[in-house]
Design a protein around this motif. Structure first.
Motif, PDB file in Angstrom:
ATOM      1  N   ARG A  44      14.467 -11.763 -27.629  1.00  0.00           N
ATOM      2  CA  ARG A  44      14.364 -10.584 -26.747  1.00  0.00           C
ATOM      3  C   ARG A  44      13.538  -9.481 -27.403  1.00  0.00           C
ATOM      4  NH1 ARG A  44      19.999 -11.785 -26.633  1.00  0.00           N
ATOM      5  NH2 ARG A  44      20.573 -13.001 -24.760  1.00  0.00           N
ATOM      6  N   GLU A  45      13.713  -9.296 -28.708  1.00  0.00           N
ATOM      7  CA  GLU A  45      12.929  -8.284 -29.414  1.00  0.00           C
ATOM      8  C   GLU A  45      11.440  -8.638 -29.409  1.00  0.00           C
ATOM      9  OE1 GLU A  45      14.676  -8.190 -33.236  1.00  0.00           O
ATOM     10  OE2 GLU A  45      16.476  -7.074 -32.601  1.00  0.00           O
ATOM     11  N   GLY A  46      11.132  -9.924 -29.527  1.00  0.00           N
ATOM     12  CA  GLY A  46       9.731 -10.349 -29.494  1.00  0.00           C
ATOM     13  C   GLY A  46       9.075 -10.067 -28.154  1.00  0.00           C
ATOM     14  N   VAL A  47       9.824 -10.294 -27.065  1.00  0.00           N
ATOM     15  CA  VAL A  47       9.283 -10.003 -25.730  1.00  0.00           C
ATOM     16  C   VAL A  47       9.055  -8.508 -25.570  1.00  0.00           C
ATOM     17  CG1 VAL A  47       9.770 -10.092 -23.253  1.00  0.00           C
ATOM     18  CG2 VAL A  47      10.311 -12.056 -24.701  1.00  0.00           C
ATOM     19  N   ALA A  48      10.019  -7.698 -26.011  1.00  0.00           N
ATOM     20  CA  ALA A  48       9.871  -6.246 -25.914  1.00  0.00           C
ATOM     21  C   ALA A  48       8.709  -5.756 -26.776  1.00  0.00           C
ATOM     22  CB  ALA A  48      11.167  -5.564 -26.338  1.00  0.00           C
ATOM     23  N   HIS A  49       8.553  -6.376 -27.954  1.00  0.00           N
ATOM     24  CA  HIS A  49       7.440  -5.990 -28.829  1.00  0.00           C
ATOM     25  C   HIS A  49       6.097  -6.320 -28.181  1.00  0.00           C
ATOM     26  CE1 HIS A  49       5.286  -5.161 -32.536  1.00  0.00           C
ATOM     27  NE2 HIS A  49       4.730  -6.371 -32.474  1.00  0.00           N
ATOM     28  N   ARG A  50       6.042  -7.476 -27.524  1.00  0.00           N
ATOM     29  CA  ARG A  50       4.782  -7.856 -26.861  1.00  0.00           C
ATOM     30  C   ARG A  50       4.465  -6.902 -25.717  1.00  0.00           C
ATOM     31  NH1 ARG A  50       0.431 -10.386 -28.756  1.00  0.00           N
ATOM     32  NH2 ARG A  50      -0.602 -11.698 -27.218  1.00  0.00           N
ATOM     33  N   ARG A  51       5.469  -6.501 -24.976  1.00  0.00           N
ATOM     34  CA  ARG A  51       5.258  -5.508 -23.914  1.00  0.00           C
ATOM     35  C   ARG A  51       4.711  -4.207 -24.502  1.00  0.00           C
ATOM     36  NH1 ARG A  51       7.733  -6.218 -18.838  1.00  0.00           N
ATOM     37  NH2 ARG A  51       9.116  -8.028 -18.688  1.00  0.00           N
ATOM     38  N   GLY A  52       5.265  -3.824 -25.642  1.00  0.00           N
ATOM     39  CA  GLY A  52       4.786  -2.612 -26.277  1.00  0.00           C
ATOM     40  C   GLY A  52       3.349  -2.730 -26.747  1.00  0.00           C
ATOM     41  N   GLU A  53       2.992  -3.882 -27.289  1.00  0.00           N
ATOM     42  CA  GLU A  53       1.605  -4.093 -27.723  1.00  0.00           C
ATOM     43  C   GLU A  53       0.643  -4.008 -26.544  1.00  0.00           C
ATOM     44  OE1 GLU A  53       1.870  -6.970 -31.643  1.00  0.00           O
ATOM     45  OE2 GLU A  53       1.839  -7.905 -29.656  1.00  0.00           O
ATOM     46  N   LEU A  54       1.002  -4.655 -25.438  1.00  0.00           N
ATOM     47  CA  LEU A  54       0.143  -4.612 -24.255  1.00  0.00           C
ATOM     48  C   LEU A  54       0.045  -3.194 -23.711  1.00  0.00           C
ATOM     49  CD1 LEU A  54       1.336  -7.881 -22.471  1.00  0.00           C
ATOM     50  CD2 LEU A  54      -0.877  -7.506 -23.553  1.00  0.00           C
ATOM     51  N   ALA A  55       1.169  -2.471 -23.706  1.00  0.00           N
ATOM     52  CA  ALA A  55       1.147  -1.093 -23.218  1.00  0.00           C
ATOM     53  C   ALA A  55       0.262  -0.218 -24.092  1.00  0.00           C
ATOM     54  CB  ALA A  55       2.568  -0.535 -23.178  1.00  0.00           C
ATOM     55  N   ASP A  56       0.275  -0.447 -25.396  1.00  0.00           N
ATOM     56  CA  ASP A  56      -0.556   0.352 -26.304  1.00  0.00           C
ATOM     57  C   ASP A  56      -2.037   0.060 -26.114  1.00  0.00           C
ATOM     58  OD1 ASP A  56       1.704   1.511 -27.334  1.00  0.00           O
ATOM     59  OD2 ASP A  56       1.817   0.176 -29.077  1.00  0.00           O
ATOM     60  N   VAL A  57      -2.383  -1.226 -26.025  1.00  0.00           N
ATOM     61  CA  VAL A  57      -3.800  -1.596 -25.895  1.00  0.00           C
ATOM     62  C   VAL A  57      -4.377  -1.073 -24.589  1.00  0.00           C
ATOM     63  CG1 VAL A  57      -5.396  -3.529 -25.644  1.00  0.00           C
ATOM     64  CG2 VAL A  57      -3.618  -3.616 -27.389  1.00  0.00           C
ATOM     65  N   PHE A  58      -3.664  -1.293 -23.485  1.00  0.00           N
ATOM     66  CA  PHE A  58      -4.181  -0.849 -22.193  1.00  0.00           C
ATOM     67  C   PHE A  58      -4.003   0.658 -21.997  1.00  0.00           C
ATOM     68  CE2 PHE A  58      -3.151  -5.388 -21.136  1.00  0.00           C
ATOM     69  CZ  PHE A  58      -4.464  -5.781 -20.952  1.00  0.00           C
ATOM     70  N   GLY A  59      -2.880   1.204 -22.476  1.00  0.00           N
ATOM     71  CA  GLY A  59      -2.633   2.625 -22.304  1.00  0.00           C
ATOM     72  C   GLY A  59      -3.646   3.487 -23.015  1.00  0.00           C
ATOM     73  N   ALA A  60      -4.216   3.009 -24.123  1.00  0.00           N
ATOM     74  CA  ALA A  60      -5.228   3.770 -24.840  1.00  0.00           C
ATOM     75  C   ALA A  60      -6.472   3.991 -23.991  1.00  0.00           C
ATOM     76  CB  ALA A  60      -5.603   3.048 -26.138  1.00  0.00           C
TER      77      ALA A  60
END
Length: 287
Positions: free
Chosen positions: A245-261
């Motif tokens: 579950r932590e890995g899925v949440a971490h991946r969501r965060g990575e995608l949010a950071d890359v696109f959110g920038a």
């Protein structure tokens, strides 16, 4: 065609072009939104003559109302057809992506936009290329191509295939959907997004329920990496489930950071495509 899902979409900025459509445009024409007054000599359309503005003008000249016209835009799908997209418990992620493309084709036809498709795995898939076109059956044709396509040898070079597809669209103004599970390294993704700076990019993150939630009752699980072909057995202790579950949440965060920038918000598709959620996504984008 009545059984095909449909959703509403609008660009968050004004689009260029002279082809009439349903999106706010940046060019002058026979639209409804007033832009400015212009000289009748420069805009010879007596039907839009403004007598009051002409009498108030400092110069002795006739003025007409100039409007911004609504235009059609080019819509392009960049579809990931790598081996991981063939995974799915009930339906494969590629079939879910095809459902979206079919709905997009019908929605684009209804508003007069042209739809095209590029696809990639480890490289660009020329066999799945379709130039932008207008037609009632375009979405169905593209969806059929995706459902029938065969994945090639597994590999981890999906970002290179995406880069080659993005190169075709570099510098163009369009609505671009990147449909993928993004199960590959993201280090080079920002440079790919920079090539699409003139486009409105919508990342469609397609995940299956079995990827984001660990099994509840299976203590021993056989896993297979669809991209590399690596197989291993995993003992699902409670700590392992938490790490999942932590890995899925971490991946969501990575995608949010890359696109959110870059001011982009990804749209998640988990299990099946929801056209109403897609309409809400664009409504929030343009609010």
């Amino acid at each position: 065609m009545s059984g095909i899902a449909e959703f509403s979409y609008r660009l968050p900025m004004r689009a260029g072009g002279a082809r009439p459509g349903s999106h706010p445009g940046a060019s002058f024409g026979s639209g409804q939104q007033f832009a400015m007054h212009g000289r009748l000599f420069d805009h010879p359309d007596p039907r839009r003559l403004d007598l009051r503005a002409s009498l108030r003008a400092a110069r002795d000249e006739w003025l007409v109302r100039v409007h911004l016209q609504r235009v059609a835009v080019q819509v392009v799908v960049i579809a990931d057809v790598s081996a991981s997209m063939q995974f799915g418990t009930r339906r494969t992620k590629l079939h879910v992506a095809a459902d979206f493309v079919e709905a997009l084709g019908y929605s684009a036809f209804r508003v007069g936009d042209r739809l095209g498709m590029l696809a990639f795995d480890a490289a660009e898939r020329d066999d799945l290329f379709m130039p932008a076109r207008t037609g009632r059956g375009t979405g169905h044709l593209l969806a059929t191509m995706l459902r029938d396509c065969a994945s090639r040898a597994a590999g981890r070079g999906a970002i290179e295939g995406l880069r080659r597809c993005a190169t075709r669209l570099a510098g163009r103004q369009a609505l671009v959907f990147i449909v993928s599970d993004f199960h590959w390294p993201l280090e080079q993704l920002p440079s790919v997004l920079d090539m699409l700076v003139h486009a409105c990019v919508v990342p469609m993150v397609v995940w299956d329920g079995a990827e984001i939630s660990p099994p509840r009752h299976a203590p021993l699980l056989a896993v297979n990496d669809a991209e590399s072909g690596e197989q291993r057995m995993v003992w699902l202790r409670e700590r392992m489930r938490e790490r999942w579950r932590e890995g899925v949440a971490h991946r969501r965060g990575e995608l949010a950071d890359v696109f959110g920038a870059r001011g982009i918000r990804p749209f998640y598709v988990e299990g099946g495509f929801d056209p109403e959620a897609m309409s809400r996504y664009f409504l929030e984008m343009t609010a």
